[in-house]
Design an enzyme around this catalytic site. Structure first.
Site, PDB file in Angstrom:
ATOM      1  N   TYR A   1     -28.179 -17.557  57.570  1.00  0.00           N
ATOM      2  CA  TYR A   1     -26.974 -16.822  57.971  1.00  0.00           C
ATOM      3  C   TYR A   1     -26.022 -17.753  58.718  1.00  0.00           C
ATOM      4  O   TYR A   1     -24.988 -18.115  58.222  1.00  0.00           O
ATOM      5  CB  TYR A   1     -27.340 -15.597  58.806  1.00  0.00           C
ATOM      6  CG  TYR A   1     -26.150 -14.708  59.101  1.00  0.00           C
ATOM      7  CD1 TYR A   1     -25.687 -13.815  58.140  1.00  0.00           C
ATOM      8  CD2 TYR A   1     -25.482 -14.773  60.311  1.00  0.00           C
ATOM      9  CE1 TYR A   1     -24.580 -13.005  58.387  1.00  0.00           C
ATOM     10  CE2 TYR A   1     -24.374 -13.965  60.572  1.00  0.00           C
ATOM     11  CZ  TYR A   1     -23.926 -13.086  59.612  1.00  0.00           C
ATOM     12  OH  TYR A   1     -22.830 -12.290  59.856  1.00  0.00           O
TER      13      TYR A   1
ATOM     14  N   SER B   1     -23.196 -11.644  53.363  1.00  0.00           N
ATOM     15  CA  SER B   1     -21.993 -11.583  54.190  1.00  0.00           C
ATOM     16  C   SER B   1     -21.575 -12.999  54.596  1.00  0.00           C
ATOM     17  O   SER B   1     -21.219 -13.803  53.745  1.00  0.00           O
ATOM     18  CB  SER B   1     -22.242 -10.668  55.392  1.00  0.00           C
ATOM     19  OG  SER B   1     -21.047 -10.319  56.020  1.00  0.00           O
TER      20      SER B   1
ATOM     21  N   ASP C   1     -17.375  -1.665  49.335  1.00  0.00           N
ATOM     22  CA  ASP C   1     -17.553  -2.479  50.539  1.00  0.00           C
ATOM     23  C   ASP C   1     -16.205  -2.616  51.241  1.00  0.00           C
ATOM     24  O   ASP C   1     -15.305  -3.290  50.750  1.00  0.00           O
ATOM     25  CB  ASP C   1     -18.107  -3.852  50.165  1.00  0.00           C
ATOM     26  CG  ASP C   1     -18.510  -4.675  51.391  1.00  0.00           C
ATOM     27  OD1 ASP C   1     -18.123  -4.292  52.508  1.00  0.00           O
ATOM     28  OD2 ASP C   1     -19.205  -5.688  51.221  1.00  0.00           O
TER      29      ASP C   1
ATOM     30  N   HIS D   1     -21.368  -2.426  52.354  1.00  0.00           N
ATOM     31  CA  HIS D   1     -21.785  -3.755  52.810  1.00  0.00           C
ATOM     32  C   HIS D   1     -23.299  -3.875  52.925  1.00  0.00           C
ATOM     33  O   HIS D   1     -23.825  -4.973  53.070  1.00  0.00           O
ATOM     34  CB  HIS D   1     -21.115  -4.063  54.150  1.00  0.00           C
ATOM     35  CG  HIS D   1     -21.095  -5.510  54.490  1.00  0.00           C
ATOM     36  ND1 HIS D   1     -20.483  -6.458  53.689  1.00  0.00           N
ATOM     37  CD2 HIS D   1     -21.636  -6.205  55.530  1.00  0.00           C
ATOM     38  CE1 HIS D   1     -20.633  -7.660  54.240  1.00  0.00           C
ATOM     39  NE2 HIS D   1     -21.334  -7.534  55.347  1.00  0.00           N
TER      40      HIS D   1
END
Length: 702
Positions: A459, A539, A622, A657
Site C-alpha cells: 500500500y 486504491s 466507485d 471502492h
C-alpha cells in the site's frame, strides 16, 4: 486461451500545457459517469465482454471459487457494544452477503435479530454500514450504504419493537454520528449535490447538524460550519457523560486537526476553539468532567497521551504517558483504567495504565497478529477486543480491566487447520539502504526448492499501516500452494510520522523502490522466482501496482491494480480526490506537477517494452476513486505496444471502492483475479483433495 482482441478505444485530441510541459490526455472522455454517458457505458460493456471471455477460460477458476466459498462459510461475529442492559453485535452465518445485527439482554442472553440487510437489495449490494445505540440501548442510529457508494443514509430504530421511525437523513459522508441526548443526535453532511453530479463532484462545505427525533431533516439545527473555508471537514463526538462535544476539523488526509469544543451545559452550544492551526494529530480518548484525554503527535512523532482541563481560563495540555519506541495507535478509557494499543514492527501490543499514567499490566495476545477494539467507558470495566492473524480469523474476547481476566466470547470453526501454515517476518534493504519489514506466509510443508508462485501485496501511503489480518480469498491462494508476502512500505504509519513522510510528496518514489526491493528479496532468497511473482494493491495500492509495472516490467510476472489512482495530474478534480494532496502534492504547483508526472501510471506506459500480464479492477459506482482512473489507464495500456501478455479490466456493477461488497460478489471477483494471477505465475490450482486433507487435520486437532 482465447485470442485477445481489445475494443478500439477512441482517442481524442486533448492536450494540456502546464509549466511549459504539454501533456496528452486522449482518453479524457472516459472520465464521464457511466450512468450519464451512454458512450462510456458501451465501452464498459465491450471491455467486460473481453475480460469475461478470457477469465472464463482460465484453469482452476471454478476450483478457486469453490475453495473460497468453503473458506467464507464459517460463523463470524463483530465486536459487541454494550448500552444499558443490551449487548449489540453483528453475526454472519457464513455465506450471507451482509452481516446481520443482533441484540441480547445481558451477556448470556439469547440473541435476537434486529437488522437484517440481506433483503434490502436483490443483488445483496445494500449494506448496514454503521450503528450507534443510545446510552440506555432503547434506540439505535444506523447508516445504510447502497451499491458501494460513500454516501450514507441515516435511520432510527426502536430496539424493543424493531421498528424504524420516520426519521431519515441524507447526504452524509466521511463523518460519524453520536447521540446528544435521548431526543436527538449530531452528524455531519454535505449539501445536496446537483442533479447527476452525486458521484463525481467535489465534496465541499461539510457542516455539523443536530437532528431532533421526529422532525424533518430540513429542520435540523446547524451546529458548526466554516463557509469561509469550504474545503474543511468536520466530525463531531461527545464525551461519554455528554458534557462536551468535540468537533475535529481537517483539510485533507493528513492527521492534522483543529479542535473546537462545545460545553453542552450552555444552552446556546457556543463553539470555542481548543486547538488552532492544522499542525498535529489529536484523537479524543474521552472526558471525565472537565478533564479530557487525547492521543497526539505534538512533539511526539510516535504519539503520546496528554490531558487538559477545559474549564480552565487558559486550558493547557499536560503529558500523561510519554512517547516510546513503539507506535501508539489508540487509547481507550475502560472502567478506571486506560488501554493503550501499540504497534511494534506492524504487530499489536496492548498495555494497561491507570489514569495517572502509570503502567499496571498488559493484555496477553500470545502471538503475532492484530488486536482491535478495546472500546469502553469510564465506570464500566468490561471491554471486548478481536485478535486475528494471517491464518486465523478474528476471535472475540471479553476483557475486564478490574480483574485483568480474559474470556473467549466467540471463536470460529474453520475449514482448515491454521497450524498447517507459517508466518515469518523479514527485514530487507530498500534501494537507499532503509530496512523494510515484510511478512511472508505459506504452508509449512511447501516446496520452495524452485521458488513458489508468490503474491506480493503493498500500500504505502496516507499513514495507513498494514498489519496481520485474515482474508478468506487470500487463504484460497495459500491453500492452493501459493506464497503471500505483505511489505510494510514507507508512506504507511508503521513507524510513526517519519515513516509516513518518507513515502509521500517528493519522497513518493521511495514507495515504489521499497516495493521493487521486496520483489527482488523474494526472488534472491528463493521464496519466489523469476516469472512466478505477482503484485497486488488497492486504491493507493493500485497506483503502486500501476507505477511498479511501468518502472519494473522485468521483475514481475503479473499485476492486479484494484480501484487505483492512475491519473496523478487530475486526481484532485473528483469527489474526495482533493483530500489526497496531503500525500501526493498539488498538481497545480510546479514542483508537485513535475514530480507527479514522473510516476503517474497513465502517463508513463512504456511503448515497445514487454509488460507483465495485468488485470485492472474497478466498479462503476466507485465514488472514492472514480473509475475513470482505471478506464483511462487500461485504454492507454491496451493501445501501447507492450507485448502479448493480456491487459484486461474487470468492471463490477453496483460495487464501490470496496466496503459493503456482498460475499457472493467477493467470491466471484477474487476467483477471477487469483485464477488470472495463478495462471501467469505458474500456480497450478488442484482439485479439492487439499481441502479434504485440511479438514482431516482439523478433525484430528479437535
Amino acid at each position: 486461451m482465447p485470442e485477445l482482441k481489445y475494443p478500439m478505444t477512441e482517442k481524442q485530441n486533448v492536450v494540456d500545457e502546464q509549466f511549459g510541459v504539454k501533456v496528452a490526455d486522449p482518453y479524457r472522455w472516459l472520465e464521464d459517469d457511466v450512468r450519464v454517458n451512454p458512450k462510456v457505458a458501451q465501452w464498459v460493456e465491450q471491455q467486460n465482454a473481453v475480460a469475461d471471455s478470457y477469465l472464463d477460460s482460465l484453469p482452476g477458476r471454478d476450483i478457486l471459487a469453490s475453495r473460497m466459498e468453503k473458506l467464507f462459510d464459517y460463523e463470524r461475529f463483530g465486536l459487541p457494544r454494550k448500552a444499558g442492559k443490551y449487548y449489540f453485535y453483528t453475526r454472519n452465518d457464513g455465506l450471507q452477503n451482509q452481516s446481520v445485527l443482533y441484540v441480547r439482554e445481558g451477556l448470556d442472553g439469547e440473541g435476537r435479530e434486529l437488522i437484517n440487510p440481506n433483503g434490502w437489495a436483490a443483488d445483496g449490494a445494500t449494506a448496514l454500514d454503521g450503528w450507534v445505540p443510545s446510552k440506555d440501548g432503547k434506540k439505535l442510529i444506523y447508516t445504510i450504504q447502497d451499491g458501494g457508494s460513500d454516501w450514507r443514509t441515516i435511520k432510527i430504530l426502536d430496539v424493543e419493537t424493531g421498528q424504524d421511525s420516520s426519521d431519515e437523513i441524507k447526504w452524509m459522508k466521511f463523518a460519524n454520528v453520536d447521540w446528544v441526548d435521548e431526543d436527538g443526535f449530531v452528524y455531519s453532511r454535505f449539501p445536496q449535490p446537483e442533479e447527476g453530479a452525486a458521484f463525481q463532484s467535489l465534496n465541499l462545505n461539510h457542516q455539523v447538524y443536530y437532528h431532533k427525533l421526529g422532525t424533518d431533516q430540513s429542520e435540523d439545527r446547524l451546529i458548526y460550519a466554516t463557509p469561509e473555508k469550504p474545503e474543511l471537514n468536520h466530525s463531531a463526538e461527545l464525551t461519554h457523560d455528554g458534557r462536551y462535544m468535540l468537533i475535529t476539523s481537517s483539510s485533507g488526509t493528513d492527521e492534522k486537526y483543529e479542535l473546537t469544543i462545545i460545553d453542552m451545559q450552555n444552552p446556546n452550544w457556543t463553539p470555542t476553539k481548543l486547538v488552532s492551526g492544522f499542525d498535529y494529530e489529536w484523537q479524543l480518548i474521552d472526558g471525565m468532567g472537565s478533564k479530557l484525554y487525547f492521543v497526539t503527535n505534538k512533539n511526539a512523532p510516535k504519539l503520546k497521551v496528554v490531558s487538559v482541563d477545559v474549564s480552565a481560563k487558559k486550558p493547557e495540555f499536560t503529558d500523561l504517558i510519554a512517547e516510546r519506541a513503539e507506535t501508539l495507535t489508540r487509547a481507550q478509557i475502560v472502567g478506571d483504567k486506560m488501554i493503550l494499543s501499540y504497534m511494534e514492527d506492524a504487530k499489536s501490543l496492548a498495555e494497561i495504565y491507570d489514569l495517572a499514567g502509570k503502567k499496571t499490566g498488559e493484555v496477553n495476545l500470545n502471538e503475532v497478529g492484530t488486536a482491535s477494539g478495546f472500546s469502553g467507558k469510564p465506570g464500566d470495566s468490561e471491554t471486548f477486543y478481536a485478535f486475528s492473524s494471517f491464518t486465523q480469523p478474528g476471535a472475540i474476547y471479553r476483557f475486564d480491566t478490574a480483574s485483568n481476566e480474559t474470556q473467549l466470547f466467540a471463536k470460529p470453526d474453520l475449514a482448515f487447520n491454521p497450524a498447517d501454515y507459517m508466518t515469518s517476518q523479514v527485514f530487507y534493504p530498500s534501494k537507499d539502504g532503509t530496512k523494510i519489514p515484510m511478512f511472508i506466509v505459506h504452508k509449512k510443508d511447501l516446496d520452495l526448492s524452485q521458488g513458489a508462485p508468490t503474491l506480493l501485496y503493498g500500500y504505502g501511503g496516507f499513514n495507513i499501516s498494514l498489519t496481520p489480518g485474515y482474508s478468506a480469498t487470500r487463504m484460497a491462494w495459500l491453500q492452493s500452494g501459493g506464497v503471500y508476502a505483505q511489505a510494510n512500505l514507507r508512506g504507511g504509519g508503521e513507524y510513526g510520522k517519519a515513516w509516513h513522510d518518507g513515502g509521500r510528496l517528493l519522497n513518493k518514489q521511495n514507495v515504489f523502490d521499497d516495493f521493487a526491493a521486496a520483489g527482488e528479496y523474494l526472488i534472491a532468497n528463493g521464496i519466489s522466482a523469476q516469472g512466478k511473482l505477482a503484485i497486488e494493491g488497492r486504491s493507493n495500492g493500485g497506483l503502486l501496482v500501476g507505477a511498479s509495472l511501468n518502472q519494473r516490467p522485468d521483475l514481475f510476472a503479473a499485476g492486479h491494480a484494484a480501484v487505483g489512482v492512475m491519473d496523478m495530474l487530475r486526481f484532485d478534480r473528483f469527489t474526495a480526490g482533493r483530500y489526497w494532496v496531503d500525500d501526493y502534492g498539488v498538481p497545480a504547483k510546479e514542483e508537485d506537477f513535475k514530480n507527479l508526472l514522473t510516476y503517474s501510471p497513465y502517463h508513463n506506459i512504456k511503448n515497445g517494452v514487454k509488460y507483465p500480464a495485468a488485470i485492472v479492477s474497478t466498479a462503476d459506482t466507485d465514488d472514492r476513486v472514480v473509475p475513470g482512473h482505471s478506464f483511462k489507464y487500461i485504454a492507454a495500456l491496451q493501445a501501447a505496444d507492450t507485448g502479448d501478455a493480456p491487459k484486461i479490466i474487470r468492471i463490477e456493477s453496483r460495487a464501490g471502492h470496496g466496503s459493503g461488497k456482498p460475499t457472493d460478489k467477493l467470491i466471484e471477483e477474487y476467483s477471477d483475479i487469483y485464477a488470472f494471477l495463478a495462471h501467469h505465475t505458474g500456480l497450478t490450482i488442484e482439485d479439492d483433495a487439499e481441502e479434504a486433507k485440511d479438514m482431516d487435520n482439523q478433525e484430528q486437532g479437535k
